[in-house]
Write an enzyme that holds these catalytic residues in place. Structure first.
Site, mmCIF file in Angstrom:
data_model
loop_
_atom_site.group_PDB
_atom_site.id
_atom_site.type_symbol
_atom_site.label_atom_id
_atom_site.label_comp_id
_atom_site.label_asym_id
_atom_site.label_seq_id
_atom_site.Cartn_x
_atom_site.Cartn_y
_atom_site.Cartn_z
ATOM 1 C CB SER A 1 -0.900 0.027 1.233
ATOM 2 O OG SER A 1 -1.675 -1.143 1.299
HETATM 3 N N1 SAH Z 1 -0.249 -5.183 4.101
HETATM 4 C C1 SAH Z 1 0.376 -5.500 2.850
HETATM 5 C C2 SAH Z 1 -0.528 -5.192 1.675
HETATM 6 C C3 SAH Z 1 -0.781 -6.452 0.967
HETATM 7 S S1 SAH Z 1 -1.917 -6.406 -0.372
HETATM 8 C C4 SAH Z 1 1.731 -4.836 2.714
HETATM 9 O O1 SAH Z 1 2.096 -4.009 3.558
HETATM 10 O O2 SAH Z 1 2.464 -5.169 1.777
HETATM 11 C C5 SAH Z 1 -3.155 -7.483 0.256
HETATM 12 C C6 SAH Z 1 -2.743 -8.897 0.551
HETATM 13 O O3 SAH Z 1 -3.912 -9.568 1.013
HETATM 14 C C7 SAH Z 1 -2.227 -9.694 -0.627
HETATM 15 O O4 SAH Z 1 -0.968 -10.193 -0.330
HETATM 16 C C8 SAH Z 1 -3.253 -10.824 -0.778
HETATM 17 O O5 SAH Z 1 -2.694 -12.051 -1.182
HETATM 18 C C9 SAH Z 1 -3.809 -10.919 0.637
HETATM 19 N N2 SAH Z 1 -5.119 -11.551 0.753
HETATM 20 C C10 SAH Z 1 -6.204 -11.429 -0.051
HETATM 21 N N3 SAH Z 1 -7.218 -12.170 0.418
HETATM 22 C C11 SAH Z 1 -6.756 -12.785 1.559
HETATM 23 C C12 SAH Z 1 -7.329 -13.684 2.512
HETATM 24 N N4 SAH Z 1 -8.576 -14.135 2.427
HETATM 25 N N5 SAH Z 1 -6.572 -14.077 3.549
HETATM 26 C C13 SAH Z 1 -5.294 -13.659 3.686
HETATM 27 N N6 SAH Z 1 -4.708 -12.823 2.826
HETATM 28 C C14 SAH Z 1 -5.425 -12.377 1.781
#
Ligand code: SAH
Length: 213
Positions: free
Chosen positions: A61
């Site tokens: 993000s």
């Molecule tokens: N907080 C992260 C942002 C990641 S983007 C950072 O600082 O980099 C969102 C993430 O959510 C992705 O890696 C995606 O694979 C994960 N995601 C999506 N659905 C999910 C679920 N049901 N359970 C766990 N992770 C999930």
């Protein structure tokens, strides 16, 4: 590259100037080396005012969004925090600076493994990662004083509300692929209160109580 200077400029120009006030959040974001959590080829852009790709069609993000969500959790240092969507592990590291324990759930194995390596290399020992569908939460360590979901959900999963402590706060983007609202949820004895913070765009929360793939 002088990453420390880039971080300082990021905190001043992207966070303070847009109204982030919590000193602890500003200090944490001035400290955590964001460039470590992105691919080497993207490191020079790690402190830019935008999200960046982290592989598997997912993104880290934008710094302002990380700060806004973290500030909304009102962390003071002793909390048990649940994060859904570990991704790069950057948000987990910021949380690790601000609370007692972070429990982070990621559905994509390769991302979880990379995040673990980076968090270990920076000695963030208070972050636990589980590879699972985070729409179920992480029941073993519940209740959580704060819950942060970093992917967009069709609605707030009931399991996450159930695992939030009385007096706890959750932030979660709710809406479809194109239009989401960042929602703050506060839980008290009588139930939950929700407040809309702002519009936002996140990748989809994919899972049993999220979107179908
Ligand atoms: N907080 C992260 C942002 C990641 S983007 C950072 O600082 O980099 C969102 C993430 O959510 C992705 O890696 C995606 O694979 C994960 N995601 C999506 N659905 C999910 C679920 N049901 N359970 C766990 N992770 C999930």
């Amino acid at each position: 590259m002088d990453y420390e200077t880039l971080r300082k400029v990021m905190v001043e120009e992207q966070l303070i100037s847009r109204g982030i006030k919590d000193k602890r959040v500003l200090d944490a974001m001035g400290k955590v080396p964001r460039h470590i959590f992105v691919e080497e080829a993207l490191r020079s852009r790690a402190y830019g005012d935008y999200p960046l790709p982290i592989g598997e069609k997912q993104t880290i993000s934008q710094p302002y969004m990380v700060a806004l969500m973290t500030e909304a959790l009102g962390l003071r240092g002793n909390e048990n925090v649940l994060e859904i969507g570990t991704g790069s592990g950057y948000q987990s590291a910021v949380l690790a600076e601000l609370c007692d324990r972070v429990y982070s759930v990621e559905r994509i194995k390769s991302l979880a493994i990379k995040a673990r390596e980076h968090l270990d290399s920076l000695k963030y020992m208070n972050v636990a990662i589980k590879i699972f569908d985070g729409t179920y939460g992480w029941i073993e360590y519940a209740p959580y004083d704060a819950v942060i979901v970093t992917a967009g959900a069709p609605e707030i999963p009931q399991s996450l509300i159930d695992q939030l402590a009385i007096g706890g706060r959750m932030v979660i983007p709710v809406g479809d692929e194109f239009s989401q609202v960042l929602v703050k949820v506060e839980k008290n004895r009588d139930g939950i209160k929700t407040t809309n913070i702002c519009g936002c765009v996140f990748v989809k929360l994919v899972g049993n109580y999220g979107w179908k793939e």
